[in-house]
Design a protein around this motif. Structure first.
Motif, short mmCIF file in Angstrom:
data_model
loop_
_atom_site.label_atom_id
_atom_site.label_comp_id
_atom_site.label_asym_id
_atom_site.label_seq_id
_atom_site.Cartn_x
_atom_site.Cartn_y
_atom_site.Cartn_z
N LYS A 135 0.82 -1.22 0.00
CA LYS A 135 0.00 0.00 0.00
C LYS A 135 0.84 1.26 0.00
O LYS A 135 0.45 2.28 -0.55
N VAL A 136 2.00 1.21 0.66
CA VAL A 136 2.85 2.41 0.69
C VAL A 136 3.94 2.33 -0.39
O VAL A 136 4.94 3.05 -0.34
N ASN A 137 3.72 1.45 -1.35
CA ASN A 137 4.61 1.33 -2.52
C ASN A 137 6.05 0.98 -2.18
O ASN A 137 6.99 1.56 -2.71
N LEU A 138 6.20 0.02 -1.27
CA LEU A 138 7.54 -0.50 -0.99
C LEU A 138 7.55 -1.99 -1.26
O LEU A 138 6.57 -2.67 -0.99
N PRO A 139 8.67 -2.51 -1.82
CA PRO A 139 8.75 -3.95 -2.06
C PRO A 139 8.76 -4.73 -0.75
O PRO A 139 9.24 -4.25 0.27
N GLU A 140 8.20 -5.95 -0.83
CA GLU A 140 8.10 -6.80 0.35
C GLU A 140 9.43 -7.06 1.04
O GLU A 140 9.50 -7.23 2.25
N ASP A 141 10.51 -7.09 0.23
CA ASP A 141 11.81 -7.45 0.85
C ASP A 141 12.29 -6.42 1.88
O ASP A 141 13.21 -6.68 2.64
N ARG A 142 11.64 -5.27 1.93
CA ARG A 142 12.03 -4.28 2.94
C ARG A 142 11.73 -4.77 4.36
O ARG A 142 12.23 -4.22 5.34
N MET A 143 10.91 -5.82 4.45
CA MET A 143 10.62 -6.42 5.76
C MET A 143 11.91 -6.80 6.48
O MET A 143 11.99 -6.73 7.70
N SER A 144 12.93 -7.22 5.71
CA SER A 144 14.14 -7.71 6.37
C SER A 144 15.22 -6.63 6.49
O SER A 144 16.34 -6.90 6.88
N TYR A 145 14.87 -5.40 6.16
CA TYR A 145 15.84 -4.30 6.27
C TYR A 145 15.81 -3.70 7.68
O TYR A 145 14.81 -3.80 8.39
N TYR A 146 16.90 -3.04 8.02
CA TYR A 146 16.94 -2.24 9.23
C TYR A 146 16.66 -0.77 8.84
O TYR A 146 16.96 -0.38 7.71
N PRO A 147 16.12 0.03 9.78
CA PRO A 147 15.77 1.41 9.41
C PRO A 147 16.90 2.18 8.72
O PRO A 147 16.65 2.92 7.78
N HIS A 148 18.16 1.99 9.15
CA HIS A 148 19.24 2.81 8.56
C HIS A 148 19.52 2.43 7.11
O HIS A 148 20.22 3.15 6.40
N GLN A 149 18.99 1.29 6.65
CA GLN A 149 19.21 0.89 5.26
C GLN A 149 18.21 1.54 4.30
O GLN A 149 18.24 1.28 3.10
N LEU A 150 17.30 2.34 4.86
CA LEU A 150 16.28 2.99 4.03
C LEU A 150 16.52 4.50 3.97
O LEU A 150 17.15 5.08 4.86
N SER A 151 16.00 5.11 2.92
CA SER A 151 16.07 6.58 2.81
C SER A 151 15.04 7.20 3.75
O SER A 151 14.15 6.50 4.26
N GLY A 152 15.16 8.51 3.95
CA GLY A 152 14.21 9.21 4.81
C GLY A 152 12.77 9.04 4.33
O GLY A 152 11.86 8.80 5.12
N GLY A 153 12.59 9.13 3.01
CA GLY A 153 11.25 8.98 2.45
C GLY A 153 10.70 7.57 2.65
O GLY A 153 9.53 7.37 2.96
N GLN A 154 11.58 6.56 2.50
CA GLN A 154 11.14 5.17 2.71
C GLN A 154 10.80 4.92 4.18
O GLN A 154 9.83 4.23 4.48
#
Ligand code: ATP
Ligand code: SF4
Ligand code: MG
Length: 319
Positions: A135-154
């Protein structure tokens, strides 16, 4: 009506004195309505936002007023009752999503946990988390990311995904796009709007009145802890009544006109010792021009008047 705030006053009791951060603020939010709070830094927007879940940080205290959400008095609820509402019926999104995300835990676990905390089964929560990411237009694999691996917008998308988990009745969004560039800002605004389309009411905070004007149904203008004007977007834009609202609108850059941009002269007052009468009087261009307002604006607090249906103003010009 979804939310009714009546005569809300909030003070911060600091060693340097009592900060009268919010004074006698009243407003309502209807179902599926987007209400934006605008005003300069320090005008009390965030303090009102925190109060809606009785979360005003120490040394702040709600000294007066009522907050009625769906007939329930928020200020009379126990901590457990509030926890039940928070994240489920009322969600919050902040300027910096790192304040609500745990840097040491994977995104997926954090989304799932919000739902299991409110009693959802783990499998169901996991599936719902994947659906929320879509729904927020992010790929499912972001489930296994840590917050610092994402951009501010993500990260902000994740915060919104969490806020959406239970289709809340109210979303409190305190400057959710301020730290983001314009394109990402627009995408986040779209997401919030999609929430509204699904039935959520929005309490949105921004210092940017033009951003508020784009999406809101109503605008509330705060100045130095007071709600000085409240009305439908059209009412505020086409017929701004309060001199402060007029100054705010005059300070918006307009690409299509030659109009000179005017910053509002002067500074917001020290709320430990706010100006007498109307808190805006030391900076008010009308007060400074009109001799007949001397002894009025600087000594008598203006009452709030409903000028036309749904359009409220606190200013002696409209007595
Ligand atoms: P901004 O646009 O900068 O976020 P705001 O409109 O959200 O501003 P608030 O953060 O609600 O304003 O602050 C309102 C007033 O309360 C300000 O005068 C501020 O200095 C004061 N204030 C806020 N938090 C505290 C605190 N923890 N201790 C003392 N005073 C505080
Ligand atoms: Fe200006 Fe007086 Fe109105 Fe305050 S009450 S905004 S000082 S005209
Ligand atoms: Mg704030």
């Amino acid at each position: 009506m979804l939310l009714e705030v009546k005569n809300l006053s909030i003070y911060y009791y600091t060693l340097a004195g009592t900060v009268r951060a919010v004074e006698n603020v009243s407003f309502t939010i209807d179902k599926k309505e987007w209400v934006s709070f605008v005003g300069e830094s320090g005008s009390g927007k965030s303090t009102v936002a925190y109060a809606l879940l009785n979360l005003v940080p120490s040394p702040g205290k709600i000294v007066n007023g009522e907050i009625i959400f769906e007939g329930k008095n928020i200020l009379g609820l126990t901590k457990d009752e509030l926890r039940e509402i928070r994240g489920k019926e009322i969600s919050m999104v902040f300027q910096d999503p790192m304040t609500s995300l745990d840097p040491l835990r994977k995104i997926g676990d954090q989304i799932v946990e919000v739902m299991t905390e409110h009693g959802m089964e783990k499998d169901e929560a996991y599936n719902r988390a994947k659906e929320l990411l879509r729904k927020v237009n992010l790929p499912e694999d972001r489930m296994s990311y840590y917050p610092h691996q994402l951009s501010g917008g993500q990260r902000q998308r994740i915060a919104i995904a969490i806020a959406m988990a239970f289709n809340p009745k109210l979303l409190i969004a305190d400057e959710p796009t301020t730290a983001l560039d314009v394109i990402v800002q627009d995408a986040i605004m779209d997401l919030i709007e999609s929430l509204k389309k699904e039935g959520t009411s929005i309490f949105f905070v921004t210092h940017d009145i033009s951003l508020a004007a784009e999406r809101s149904d109503k605008i509330a203008v705060m100045y130095a802890g007071k709600l000085v004007e409240f009305g439908k977007v059209e009412q505020i834009l086409e017929n701004p009544l309060h001199p402060y609202t007029q100054s705010l609108l005059a300070s918006v850059p307009d690409l299509w006109s030659e109009k000179e941009i005017k910053a509002i002269p002067g500074y917001p007052p020290d709320l430990r010792n706010p100006p007498s009468g109307c808190r805006f009087h030391p900076r008010c261009p009308v007060f400074n021009e009109k001799a007949n307002l001397k002894g009025v604006c600087d000594s008598i607090e203006p009452e709030t008047i409903e000028i036309e249906k749904g359009h409220f103003v606190s200013c002696h010009l409209y007595r």
